[in-house]
Design a protein around this motif. Structure first.
Motif, PDB file in Angstrom:
ATOM      1  N   ILE A 154       0.858  -1.187   0.000  1.00  0.00           N
ATOM      2  CA  ILE A 154       0.000   0.000   0.000  1.00  0.00           C
ATOM      3  C   ILE A 154       0.896   1.239   0.000  1.00  0.00           C
ATOM      4  O   ILE A 154       1.826   1.342   0.812  1.00  0.00           O
ATOM      5  CB  ILE A 154      -0.929   0.042   1.231  1.00  0.00           C
ATOM      6  N   TYR A 155       0.604   2.159  -0.909  1.00  0.00           N
ATOM      7  CA  TYR A 155       1.318   3.439  -0.960  1.00  0.00           C
ATOM      8  C   TYR A 155       0.325   4.552  -0.665  1.00  0.00           C
ATOM      9  O   TYR A 155      -0.801   4.545  -1.180  1.00  0.00           O
ATOM     10  CB  TYR A 155       1.944   3.653  -2.343  1.00  0.00           C
ATOM     11  N   LEU A 156       0.722   5.511   0.164  1.00  0.00           N
ATOM     12  CA  LEU A 156      -0.118   6.683   0.444  1.00  0.00           C
ATOM     13  C   LEU A 156       0.652   7.930   0.054  1.00  0.00           C
ATOM     14  O   LEU A 156       1.729   8.217   0.605  1.00  0.00           O
ATOM     15  CB  LEU A 156      -0.520   6.746   1.920  1.00  0.00           C
ATOM     16  N   HIS A 157       0.102   8.663  -0.905  1.00  0.00           N
ATOM     17  CA  HIS A 157       0.754   9.883  -1.393  1.00  0.00           C
ATOM     18  C   HIS A 157       0.198  11.090  -0.647  1.00  0.00           C
ATOM     19  O   HIS A 157      -1.003  11.361  -0.682  1.00  0.00           O
ATOM     20  CB  HIS A 157       0.520  10.065  -2.891  1.00  0.00           C
ATOM     21  N   VAL A 158       1.086  11.783   0.046  1.00  0.00           N
ATOM     22  CA  VAL A 158       0.716  12.997   0.780  1.00  0.00           C
ATOM     23  C   VAL A 158       1.258  14.178  -0.024  1.00  0.00           C
ATOM     24  O   VAL A 158       2.466  14.371  -0.100  1.00  0.00           O
ATOM     25  CB  VAL A 158       1.299  12.982   2.205  1.00  0.00           C
ATOM     26  N   PRO A 159       0.407  14.998  -0.627  1.00  0.00           N
ATOM     27  CA  PRO A 159       0.856  15.925  -1.663  1.00  0.00           C
ATOM     28  C   PRO A 159       1.300  17.298  -1.178  1.00  0.00           C
ATOM     29  O   PRO A 159       1.411  18.227  -1.985  1.00  0.00           O
ATOM     30  CB  PRO A 159      -0.390  16.065  -2.543  1.00  0.00           C
ATOM     31  N   PHE A 160       1.562  17.448   0.107  1.00  0.00           N
ATOM     32  CA  PHE A 160       1.836  18.776   0.657  1.00  0.00           C
ATOM     33  C   PHE A 160       3.331  19.031   0.832  1.00  0.00           C
ATOM     34  O   PHE A 160       4.086  18.151   1.249  1.00  0.00           O
ATOM     35  CB  PHE A 160       1.150  18.944   2.014  1.00  0.00           C
ATOM     36  N   CYS A 161       3.747  20.245   0.519  1.00  0.00           N
ATOM     37  CA  CYS A 161       5.110  20.711   0.787  1.00  0.00           C
ATOM     38  C   CYS A 161       5.051  22.154   1.276  1.00  0.00           C
ATOM     39  O   CYS A 161       4.187  22.929   0.843  1.00  0.00           O
ATOM     40  CB  CYS A 161       5.982  20.641  -0.464  1.00  0.00           C
ATOM     41  N   ALA A 162       5.979  22.492   2.166  1.00  0.00           N
ATOM     42  CA  ALA A 162       6.032  23.882   2.651  1.00  0.00           C
ATOM     43  C   ALA A 162       6.455  24.817   1.539  1.00  0.00           C
ATOM     44  O   ALA A 162       5.931  25.933   1.398  1.00  0.00           O
ATOM     45  CB  ALA A 162       6.998  23.976   3.835  1.00  0.00           C
ATOM     46  N   THR A 163       7.432  24.387   0.733  1.00  0.00           N
ATOM     47  CA  THR A 163       7.881  25.136  -0.442  1.00  0.00           C
ATOM     48  C   THR A 163       8.178  24.130  -1.548  1.00  0.00           C
ATOM     49  O   THR A 163       8.339  22.932  -1.297  1.00  0.00           O
ATOM     50  CB  THR A 163       9.154  25.960  -0.156  1.00  0.00           C
ATOM     51  N   ARG A 164       8.273  24.605  -2.772  1.00  0.00           N
ATOM     52  CA  ARG A 164       8.594  23.726  -3.895  1.00  0.00           C
ATOM     53  C   ARG A 164      10.074  23.851  -4.229  1.00  0.00           C
ATOM     54  O   ARG A 164      10.572  24.949  -4.521  1.00  0.00           O
ATOM     55  CB  ARG A 164       7.752  24.088  -5.117  1.00  0.00           C
ATOM     56  N   CYS A 165      10.788  22.735  -4.203  1.00  0.00           N
ATOM     57  CA  CYS A 165      12.206  22.721  -4.553  1.00  0.00           C
ATOM     58  C   CYS A 165      12.357  22.923  -6.059  1.00  0.00           C
ATOM     59  O   CYS A 165      11.535  22.452  -6.849  1.00  0.00           O
ATOM     60  CB  CYS A 165      12.849  21.399  -4.143  1.00  0.00           C
ATOM     61  N   GLY A 166      13.421  23.589  -6.452  1.00  0.00           N
ATOM     62  CA  GLY A 166      13.587  23.980  -7.846  1.00  0.00           C
ATOM     63  C   GLY A 166      13.747  22.837  -8.814  1.00  0.00           C
ATOM     64  O   GLY A 166      13.474  22.992 -10.007  1.00  0.00           O
ATOM     65  N   TYR A 167      14.185  21.656  -8.349  1.00  0.00           N
ATOM     66  CA  TYR A 167      14.406  20.525  -9.248  1.00  0.00           C
ATOM     67  C   TYR A 167      13.220  19.574  -9.299  1.00  0.00           C
ATOM     68  O   TYR A 167      13.189  18.644 -10.105  1.00  0.00           O
ATOM     69  CB  TYR A 167      15.640  19.725  -8.790  1.00  0.00           C
ATOM     70  N   CYS A 168      12.219  19.789  -8.452  1.00  0.00           N
ATOM     71  CA  CYS A 168      11.173  18.787  -8.227  1.00  0.00           C
ATOM     72  C   CYS A 168      10.013  18.944  -9.210  1.00  0.00           C
ATOM     73  O   CYS A 168       9.493  20.053  -9.409  1.00  0.00           O
ATOM     74  CB  CYS A 168      10.649  18.915  -6.793  1.00  0.00           C
ATOM     75  N   ASP A 169       9.597  17.802  -9.798  1.00  0.00           N
ATOM     76  CA  ASP A 169       8.383  17.810 -10.626  1.00  0.00           C
ATOM     77  C   ASP A 169       7.357  16.810 -10.108  1.00  0.00           C
ATOM     78  O   ASP A 169       6.480  16.373 -10.837  1.00  0.00           O
ATOM     79  CB  ASP A 169       8.712  17.525 -12.091  1.00  0.00           C
ATOM     80  N   PHE A 170       7.468  16.437  -8.821  1.00  0.00           N
ATOM     81  CA  PHE A 170       6.505  15.517  -8.224  1.00  0.00           C
ATOM     82  C   PHE A 170       5.144  16.205  -8.079  1.00  0.00           C
ATOM     83  O   PHE A 170       5.038  17.439  -8.136  1.00  0.00           O
ATOM     84  CB  PHE A 170       6.973  15.042  -6.845  1.00  0.00           C
ATOM     85  N   ASN A 171       4.122  15.402  -7.855  1.00  0.00           N
ATOM     86  CA  ASN A 171       2.770  15.937  -7.705  1.00  0.00           C
ATOM     87  C   ASN A 171       2.588  16.467  -6.287  1.00  0.00           C
ATOM     88  O   ASN A 171       2.011  15.814  -5.420  1.00  0.00           O
ATOM     89  CB  ASN A 171       1.737  14.836  -8.001  1.00  0.00           C
ATOM     90  N   THR A 172       3.119  17.657  -6.043  1.00  0.00           N
ATOM     91  CA  THR A 172       3.072  18.273  -4.723  1.00  0.00           C
ATOM     92  C   THR A 172       2.556  19.707  -4.834  1.00  0.00           C
ATOM     93  O   THR A 172       2.631  20.333  -5.894  1.00  0.00           O
ATOM     94  CB  THR A 172       4.460  18.279  -4.059  1.00  0.00           C
TER      95      THR A 172
END
Length: 399
Positions: free
Chosen positions: A29-47
Motif C-alpha cells: 500500500i502506498y499513500l501519497h501525501v501531496p503537501f510541501c512547505a515550499t517547492r524545490c527547484g528541481y522537483c516535478d513531483f505531484n506536490t
C-alpha cells in the motif's frame, strides 16, 4: 502528465484477469501525501504548497484518503494476503501530524491486515523531524524512516532549493535511531550544477556519520518545466555532465561498499538484505500495490491505473462515492515481460533466464565479453560497469 488510458469504472472494480492474481501476489500500500512547505527547484513531483491549493487542506485530504482506503478494501475484497509493506511518500508526509499518519496506518491495518513483519515507512524532510513526532510514529506502528538529505554542502542545497541546513538530515537520522527506529534511510542526489567530486565525497561521508541502514543515491534528472531546467536553459547554471555523473557513481560505490553496504539495485545500497527497501522491491518485482492519494498509481494483475492528479479533483470524486481513478490500462503479457527485463536487471539478484527470448539470450554472451554482465545461477547480473551503462545494456538486450 498522466497518460490518457481508458476510463476507470466509478466503482473501481478490477477485471477478472487481475482479480485472479490477487491471492498469490504480495500486497503493498502506498499513500501519497501531496503537501510541501515550499517547492524545490528541481522537483516535478505531484506536490502543492498552501498557496497553490486555494483552500484545499489537510482535512480534505484525510477525508478523501480514508475514503479511498475503504474503496480499495471493497474492490480487493478478501482474496489477497495481508499487506507486507506500507509507504507514505510525497510531498512531505510529515507535514501531517504523527497522529494523522498513524490514523491512516491504523485504517490500512484494519482494511487489509498487516503481516507480522510488515515494513512501514514514511518519507520525511529533515526539518520536520522531532523526537515527539518519532515517538508518535513508533507508537503508531511505523518501522522505517526515509530522510531527504540530498547533500551536505550548503551551496548544493541552495541550488536545489532545499530548506534544511547541511547537518540536519544526519541529526534527524540519529534522532530516529535514538527513538528506536531500526531502519533509517538517507536519500542523496549527485550531479547538481556546481557540485564538485569533493563535494559529493563530503556528502557521502556525512551520510555515513549517521550510521544509516540504507542509502539511496540518484543522479540528478533535470525535468522539463522545473525552475532548475529554466535556469539551465537560460545559461544561469551549467548542464550536468555524463562523465561527472559516472565519476560520482563510482565514488559512491567505493565509499559505500567500503563502509559495509551492498548495492542491491543500481541506485540503492543497504547494510545487508534485511535492510533493503522492501516496498521498492515490490515495485521492481511487479507485486500488487494500491496507491492512495492524488496522482497515485496502482497495479494489480497486469492492470495499471492512476488517480486524479489535483487534490481537489481527487477529493471531489471520493466525496461522491466514486473511484478517483483518472485512467487505466491493461498491460499485455509481452509488455509485462519487457517490464521485468527493465526492472529486474537493475537488481543485484539479476534477471532469470526464463524471462528472456531466444534471441535475447543469444545477446547475453556479448555483454559478458564486454565486462557488462556475468552469469550466476541461470541469471544475468550486471557488473559495476554494466550498472553504469544499465539503460544502454537494457536497450541493446531488447533491441
Amino acid at each position: 502528465m498522466l497518460p490518457d488510458g481508458e476510463p476507470v469504472p466509478t466503482t473501481g472494480e478490477l477485471p477478472a484477469s487481475a482479480r485472479s492474481e490477487l491471492a498469490a501476489t504480495p500486497l503493498s500500500i502506498y499513500l501519497h501525501v501531496p503537501f510541501c512547505a515550499t517547492r524545490c527547484g528541481y522537483c516535478d513531483f505531484n506536490t502543492y504548497t498552501a498557496n497553490e491549493l486555494q483552500g484545499t487542506g489537510t482535512d480534505d485530504y484525510l477525508r478523501a484518503a480514508h475514503a479511498e482506503i475503504d474503496l480499495a478494501r471493497g474492490v480487493l475484497g478478501d482474496g489477497h494476503p495481508a499487506a507486507s509493506t506500507v509507504f507514505f511518500g510525497g510531498g512531505t508526509p510529515t507535514m501531517l501530524s504523527g497522529g494523522e499518519l498513524s490514523g491512516l496506518l491504523a485504517h490500512v491495518r484494519d482494511a487489509f491486515g498487516l503481516e507480522a513483519d510488515a515494513e512501514v515507512t514514511t518519507e520525511a524532510n529533515p526539518e520536520t523531524v522531532t523526537p515527539e513526532l518519532l515517538d508518535e510514529l513508533l507508537a503508531g506502528g511505523f518501522t522505517r524512516i526515509s530522510l531527504g538529505m540530498q547533500s551536505a554542502r550548503p551551496h548544493v542545497l541552495q541550488v536545489l532549493e532545499r530548506r534544511h541546513t547541511p547537518g540536519r538530515a544526519v541529526e534527524a537520522a540519529k534522532l530516529a535511531h535514538a527513538a528506536g527506529f531500526g531502519d533509517a534511510s538517507l536519500d542523496l542526489i549527485y550531479g547538481t550544477p556546481g557540485e564538485s567530486l569533493d563535494d559529493w565525497r563530503a556528502s557521502l561521508e556525512a551520510a555515513l556519520e549517521a550510521e544509516p541502514e540504507h542509502v539511496s543515491a540518484y543522479a540528478l534528472i533535470v525535468e522539463d518545466g522545473t525552475r532548475l531546467a529554466h535556469q539551465i536553459r537560460r545559461g544561469q547554471l551549467p548542464m550536468t555532465d555524463d562523465d561527472d555523473l559516472a565519476d560520482k557513481y563510482l565514488l559512491t560505490e567505493d565509499v559505500l561498499t567500503g563502509a559495509g553496504f551492498d548495492a542491491y539495485e543500481v541506485s540503492n545500497w543497504s547494510r545487508g538484505p534485511e535492510h533493503r527497501a522492501r516496498h521498492n522491491m515490490a515495485y521492481w518485482l511487479g507485486h500488487t500495490w494500491w496507491g492512495i492519494g492524488p496522482g497515485a498509481h496502482s497495479h494489480a494483475g497486469g492492470v495499471r491505473w492512476w488517480n486524479a492528479k489535483h487534490p481537489r479533483s481527487y477529493a471531489a470524486a471520493l466525496a461522491e462515492g466514486h473511484s478517483p481513478g483518472a485512467g487505466r490500462e491493461l498491460v499485455s503479457a509481452e509488455d509485462r515481460r519487457i517490464e521485468r527485463v527493465l526492472l529486474e536487471l537493475r537488481l543485484s539478484d539479476g534477471l532469470p533466464w526464463e524471462v528472456l527470448t531466444d534471441s535475447e539470450l543469444g545477446r547475453v554472451p556479448g555483454f559478458v565479453e564486454r565486462g557488462l554482465a556475468r552469469i550466476t545461477h541461470e541469471r544475468m547480473v550486471l557488473t559495476l560497469q554494466g550498472r553504469l551503462l544499465a539503460d544502454a545494456v537494457i536497450r541493446d538486450l531488447l533491441d
